[in-house]
Design a protein around this motif. Structure first.
Motif, PDB file in Angstrom:
ATOM      1  N   HIS A   1      -3.911  -4.166   8.255  1.00 28.29           N
ATOM      2  CA  HIS A   1      -2.810  -3.383   7.695  1.00 28.29           C
ATOM      3  C   HIS A   1      -2.108  -4.147   6.582  1.00 28.29           C
ATOM      4  O   HIS A   1      -1.771  -3.576   5.531  1.00 28.29           O
ATOM      5  CB  HIS A   1      -1.814  -3.017   8.795  1.00 28.29           C
ATOM      6  CG  HIS A   1      -2.337  -2.008   9.766  1.00 28.29           C
ATOM      7  ND1 HIS A   1      -1.847  -1.872  11.058  1.00 28.29           N
ATOM      8  CD2 HIS A   1      -3.330  -1.088   9.660  1.00 28.29           C
ATOM      9  CE1 HIS A   1      -2.506  -0.913  11.678  1.00 28.29           C
ATOM     10  NE2 HIS A   1      -3.421  -0.427  10.858  1.00 28.29           N
ATOM     11  N   PHE A   2      -1.872  -5.448   6.800  1.00 33.70           N
ATOM     12  CA  PHE A   2      -1.186  -6.232   5.770  1.00 33.70           C
ATOM     13  C   PHE A   2      -2.026  -6.322   4.497  1.00 33.70           C
ATOM     14  O   PHE A   2      -1.521  -6.109   3.388  1.00 33.70           O
ATOM     15  CB  PHE A   2      -0.879  -7.645   6.281  1.00 33.70           C
ATOM     16  CG  PHE A   2      -0.335  -8.544   5.201  1.00 33.70           C
ATOM     17  CD1 PHE A   2       1.009  -8.495   4.852  1.00 33.70           C
ATOM     18  CD2 PHE A   2      -1.173  -9.413   4.510  1.00 33.70           C
ATOM     19  CE1 PHE A   2       1.505  -9.302   3.845  1.00 33.70           C
ATOM     20  CE2 PHE A   2      -0.679 -10.225   3.495  1.00 33.70           C
ATOM     21  CZ  PHE A   2       0.669 -10.165   3.169  1.00 33.70           C
ATOM     22  N   THR A   3      -3.309  -6.659   4.641  1.00 33.53           N
ATOM     23  CA  THR A   3      -4.144  -6.844   3.460  1.00 33.53           C
ATOM     24  C   THR A   3      -4.333  -5.534   2.702  1.00 33.53           C
ATOM     25  O   THR A   3      -4.387  -5.527   1.467  1.00 33.53           O
ATOM     26  CB  THR A   3      -5.505  -7.427   3.843  1.00 33.53           C
ATOM     27  OG1 THR A   3      -6.121  -6.613   4.860  1.00 33.53           O
ATOM     28  CG2 THR A   3      -5.345  -8.842   4.385  1.00 33.53           C
ATOM     29  N   LYS A   4      -4.410  -4.408   3.432  1.00 33.91           N
ATOM     30  CA  LYS A   4      -4.534  -3.107   2.749  1.00 33.91           C
ATOM     31  C   LYS A   4      -3.259  -2.807   1.962  1.00 33.91           C
ATOM     32  O   LYS A   4      -3.311  -2.351   0.800  1.00 33.91           O
ATOM     33  CB  LYS A   4      -4.788  -2.008   3.779  1.00 33.91           C
ATOM     34  CG  LYS A   4      -4.918  -0.606   3.180  1.00 33.91           C
ATOM     35  CD  LYS A   4      -6.103  -0.538   2.230  1.00 33.91           C
ATOM     36  CE  LYS A   4      -6.383   0.899   1.788  1.00 33.91           C
ATOM     37  NZ  LYS A   4      -5.303   1.449   0.957  1.00 33.91           N
ATOM     38  N   ALA A   5      -2.094  -3.063   2.571  1.00 37.29           N
ATOM     39  CA  ALA A   5      -0.829  -2.826   1.871  1.00 37.29           C
ATOM     40  C   ALA A   5      -0.693  -3.754   0.664  1.00 37.29           C
ATOM     41  O   ALA A   5      -0.217  -3.341  -0.402  1.00 37.29           O
ATOM     42  CB  ALA A   5       0.344  -3.034   2.835  1.00 37.29           C
ATOM     43  N   MET A   6      -1.118  -5.009   0.820  1.00 35.05           N
ATOM     44  CA  MET A   6      -1.049  -5.948  -0.301  1.00 35.05           C
ATOM     45  C   MET A   6      -1.986  -5.510  -1.415  1.00 35.05           C
ATOM     46  O   MET A   6      -1.652  -5.617  -2.601  1.00 35.05           O
ATOM     47  CB  MET A   6      -1.401  -7.360   0.169  1.00 35.05           C
ATOM     48  CG  MET A   6      -1.289  -8.402  -0.929  1.00 35.05           C
ATOM     49  SD  MET A   6      -1.599 -10.084  -0.340  1.00 35.05           S
ATOM     50  CE  MET A   6      -1.590 -10.973  -1.912  1.00 35.05           C
ATOM     51  N   GLU A   7      -3.155  -5.040  -1.069  1.00 36.45           N
ATOM     52  CA  GLU A   7      -4.103  -4.560  -2.069  1.00 36.45           C
ATOM     53  C   GLU A   7      -3.522  -3.395  -2.857  1.00 36.45           C
ATOM     54  O   GLU A   7      -3.651  -3.324  -4.084  1.00 36.45           O
ATOM     55  CB  GLU A   7      -5.420  -4.162  -1.406  1.00 36.45           C
ATOM     56  CG  GLU A   7      -6.541  -3.891  -2.378  1.00 36.45           C
ATOM     57  CD  GLU A   7      -7.876  -3.705  -1.682  1.00 36.45           C
ATOM     58  OE1 GLU A   7      -8.912  -3.901  -2.331  1.00 36.45           O
ATOM     59  OE2 GLU A   7      -7.878  -3.369  -0.480  1.00 36.45           O
TER      60      GLU A   7
ATOM     61  N   GLU B   1      -7.005 -12.371  -9.309  1.00 36.33           N
ATOM     62  CA  GLU B   1      -7.673 -13.298  -8.396  1.00 36.33           C
ATOM     63  C   GLU B   1      -7.457 -12.867  -6.951  1.00 36.33           C
ATOM     64  O   GLU B   1      -8.403 -12.857  -6.144  1.00 36.33           O
ATOM     65  CB  GLU B   1      -7.147 -14.712  -8.612  1.00 36.33           C
ATOM     66  CG  GLU B   1      -7.865 -15.745  -7.762  1.00 36.33           C
ATOM     67  CD  GLU B   1      -7.233 -17.125  -7.842  1.00 36.33           C
ATOM     68  OE1 GLU B   1      -7.822 -18.058  -7.275  1.00 36.33           O
ATOM     69  OE2 GLU B   1      -6.147 -17.271  -8.440  1.00 36.33           O
ATOM     70  N   TYR B   2      -6.232 -12.467  -6.614  1.00 37.69           N
ATOM     71  CA  TYR B   2      -5.954 -12.042  -5.243  1.00 37.69           C
ATOM     72  C   TYR B   2      -6.599 -10.695  -4.941  1.00 37.69           C
ATOM     73  O   TYR B   2      -6.950 -10.418  -3.785  1.00 37.69           O
ATOM     74  CB  TYR B   2      -4.449 -12.004  -4.991  1.00 37.69           C
ATOM     75  CG  TYR B   2      -3.951 -13.314  -4.431  1.00 37.69           C
ATOM     76  CD1 TYR B   2      -3.915 -13.552  -3.068  1.00 37.69           C
ATOM     77  CD2 TYR B   2      -3.567 -14.343  -5.287  1.00 37.69           C
ATOM     78  CE1 TYR B   2      -3.501 -14.772  -2.555  1.00 37.69           C
ATOM     79  CE2 TYR B   2      -3.141 -15.569  -4.784  1.00 37.69           C
ATOM     80  CZ  TYR B   2      -3.116 -15.777  -3.417  1.00 37.69           C
ATOM     81  OH  TYR B   2      -2.719 -16.980  -2.920  1.00 37.69           O
ATOM     82  N   ARG B   3      -6.754  -9.882  -5.954  1.00 40.94           N
ATOM     83  CA  ARG B   3      -7.484  -8.629  -5.728  1.00 40.94           C
ATOM     84  C   ARG B   3      -8.927  -8.928  -5.322  1.00 40.94           C
ATOM     85  O   ARG B   3      -9.494  -8.282  -4.441  1.00 40.94           O
ATOM     86  CB  ARG B   3      -7.459  -7.771  -6.991  1.00 40.94           C
ATOM     87  CG  ARG B   3      -8.093  -6.407  -6.784  1.00 40.94           C
ATOM     88  CD  ARG B   3      -8.256  -5.662  -8.075  1.00 40.94           C
ATOM     89  NE  ARG B   3      -8.887  -4.362  -7.843  1.00 40.94           N
ATOM     90  CZ  ARG B   3      -9.516  -3.654  -8.761  1.00 40.94           C
ATOM     91  NH1 ARG B   3      -9.599  -4.126  -9.987  1.00 40.94           N
ATOM     92  NH2 ARG B   3     -10.057  -2.499  -8.478  1.00 40.94           N
TER      93      ARG B   3
END
Length: 540
Positions: free
Chosen positions: A349-355, A440-442
């Motif tokens: 959930h966190f990584t999807k929201a960050m993306e 880069e984070y993407r």
């Protein structure tokens, strides 16, 4: 890469033309199922796809972790490789596994496989962007990165299965990767002295009597202070090895992509060197990757003979994919499968929201960049020219004392034209670094879905353990071992999460400080120029 294999086969194995024909069939007829939703960004030639959708693979040699596909409506575009699972919609009865076995045997029969493969890969297959592929008349950058499809990805079987690790025999006399309990939870063991390396001194080199040219970079690690030289394709090889070995537990960011034209231009070489520096810095900061044999070999080999021998040794590494979890030794109690599932969901959930947040910021950034280099400076120029035009009208009056006003009006107009130039140049000073960090984070986030999917699949397998015991497929001891190994996988995921978060906090603190400082300096310079223009006008 499969296209390269076809050419290689044509040159090296003309006696087996059926091999070439069959590989072509595999390449053309491949289908894939979408594992996760993907929303295309406007203007990037991407294609939006939905989980469960079946698509056709058009070009698997694009690079940068992308594959060109076509959906059932006939629309085509790029989709991240990690979001797809190739399925066996093949009209030829010869399986991909047979193809892989056959080509592996061919490789073993010919000691020059690697070199010949590299020569052909220099040819010039096309991809949009600014990256590079050395050699040949045409080669291939955007903010994504370099990728070649590994041969074993054409087996047309499902992705890495957690059963490979969950039901594996215990390994003896193997290196271990400890996971410790820190203040924030499970963490990797970090080296006392962090590794750094500098990518510098790019030089144009050639071989085959000048027929093939390439750029070679000098990489100097802090551990030895002895520089080694690498071409882009060597970085690409390292990326493939790291992805194969650690990709089940560590998000390996993609390399900058290959280049079609302009790869020897000074601006491109400088940009490519900066991007490779960013990628190497990210790898050096990871305590597991940076200390791995393959990464250390990349930084410390001494000559061509040692390079070739080290390459072959790394390519024969058996501790790859899910088997990497066999090396994990968490210094903590065993977790329950329900806890593992909760941790995995929380991370997803966190990584999807960050993306989603990064995608929005990149879209806004691209729009602002275009405005700063297009309409916004033109608006300042128009204001400046309007002031100067009006000053010309005023000077035609020949009224006493007019010169002071008209000179001030001209100065104001020139000030606005100078501001227009500043606006045009400013994104390169501040927005560039913000966009690069987010890109880069993407790439990092794009490598996470397969990792979390593997953990979820392992959790499902452990839930089925009781049924497998009843069916006689495993015994009670193996069931307990599966549960314990799932716990080890979870500690690995948590250690990686904590590494990701600590790096994220550091990186975004740094880049936001730089961005806001540059913005403050920029507007201060504008204010100073406006105050200078203001002083040109007399007070009545």
């Amino acid at each position: 890469m499969l296209c390269n294999l076809i050419v290689w086969c044509g040159r090296r194995a003309k006696q087996d033309e059926s091999l070439v024909k069959r590989i072509k069939v595999l390449l053309i007829m491949a289908k894939a199922q979408v594992l996760y939703d993907f929303t295309a960004e406007p203007g990037n030639k991407e294609l939006s796809v939905r989980e469960g959708e079946t698509i056709t693979l058009l070009d698997q040699t694009v690079g940068g972790g992308w594959i060109q596909v076509q959906n059932s409506s006939g629309q085509s575009g790029l989709v991240p490789e990690g979001y797809l699972q190739v399925v066996g919609d093949i009209i030829d009865s010869w399986s991909g596994a047979e193809a892989f076995t056959h080509t592996q045997q061919a490789a073993q029969d010919d000691g020059e496989w690697d070199d010949e493969w590299d020569q052909q890969s220099e040819g010039g297959y096309h991809v949009d962007g600014n990256g590079e592929e050395e050699g040949g008349a045409s080669d291939r950058s955007t903010h994504t990165s370099s990728m070649k499809i590994s041969l074993n990805k054409f087996s047309f079987a499902k992705g890495p299965s957690p059963e490979v690790f969950l039901l594996a025999q215990p390994l003896a006399n193997r290196e271990r990767l400890p996971v410790y309990m820190g203040e924030v939870g499970p963490v990797w063991l970090y080296p006392a002295t962090p590794l750094h390396c500098v990518v510098a001194d790019p030089k144009k080199e050639s071989k085959l009597y000048g027929l093939k040219s390439f750029i070679e970079y000098q990489i100097t690690p802090t551990t030895t202070s002895r520089p080694v030289n690498h071409r882009y394709k060597h970085f690409d090889w390292l990326y493939e090895r790291l992805l194969e070995k650690f990709g089940s537990m560590v998000p390996i960011p993609p390399l900058p992509d290959k280049q079609v034209t302009g790869r020897f231009a000074d601006d491109f070489i400088r940009m490519r060197m900066e991007q490779l520096q960013v990628w190497m810095t990210r790898m050096c900061r990871h305590p597991v990757v940076s200390l791995s044999d393959v990464f250390q070999f990349f930084l410390t080999y001494r000559d061509e003979k040692e390079w070739k021998a080290g390459k072959r040794k790394a390519e024969r590494d058996e501790m790859v994919g899910p088997m990497i979890f066999s090396l994990i030794e968490p210094a903590a109690p065993e977790l329950e499968p329900g806890d593992v599932e909760h941790i995995c969901e929380q991370y997803s959930h966190f990584t999807k929201a960050m993306e989603d947040g990064i995608r929005e910021l990149l879209n806004v950034g691209h729009t602002h960049w275009k405005r700063c280099t297009g309409p916004l400076p033109k608006e300042y120029q128009r204001i400046g020219r309007a002031f100067q035009t009006l000053s010309t009208v005023f000077s035609s009056s020949r009224y006493p004392g007019e010169d002071t006003l008209t000179d001030a009006m001209i100065a104001a107009g020139q000030t606005y034209e100078e501001i227009a130039q500043m606006v045009t140049q400013q994104p390169q000073k501040d927005l560039h670094f913000l966009m690069e960090t987010n890109s880069e984070y993407r790439g990092l986030l794009g490598a996470l879905p397969p990792i979390t999917a593997l953990h979820k699949a392992a959790g499902e397998k452990v839930k089925e353990a009781e049924r497998l015991v009843c069916a006689g497929k495993i015994n009670h001891t193996e069931k307990l071992s599966m549960k314990q190994r799932l716990s080890s996988m979870s500690y690995t995921l948590q250690a990686e999460m904590n590494h990701f978060h600590s790096n994220r906090i550091y990186d975004y603190n740094r880049v936001m400080q730089l961005y806001l400082q540059e913005q403050a300096d920029f507007y201060q310079q504008i204010a100073d120029k406006l105050r200078g223009a203001l002083r040109q006008f007399t007070t009545l």
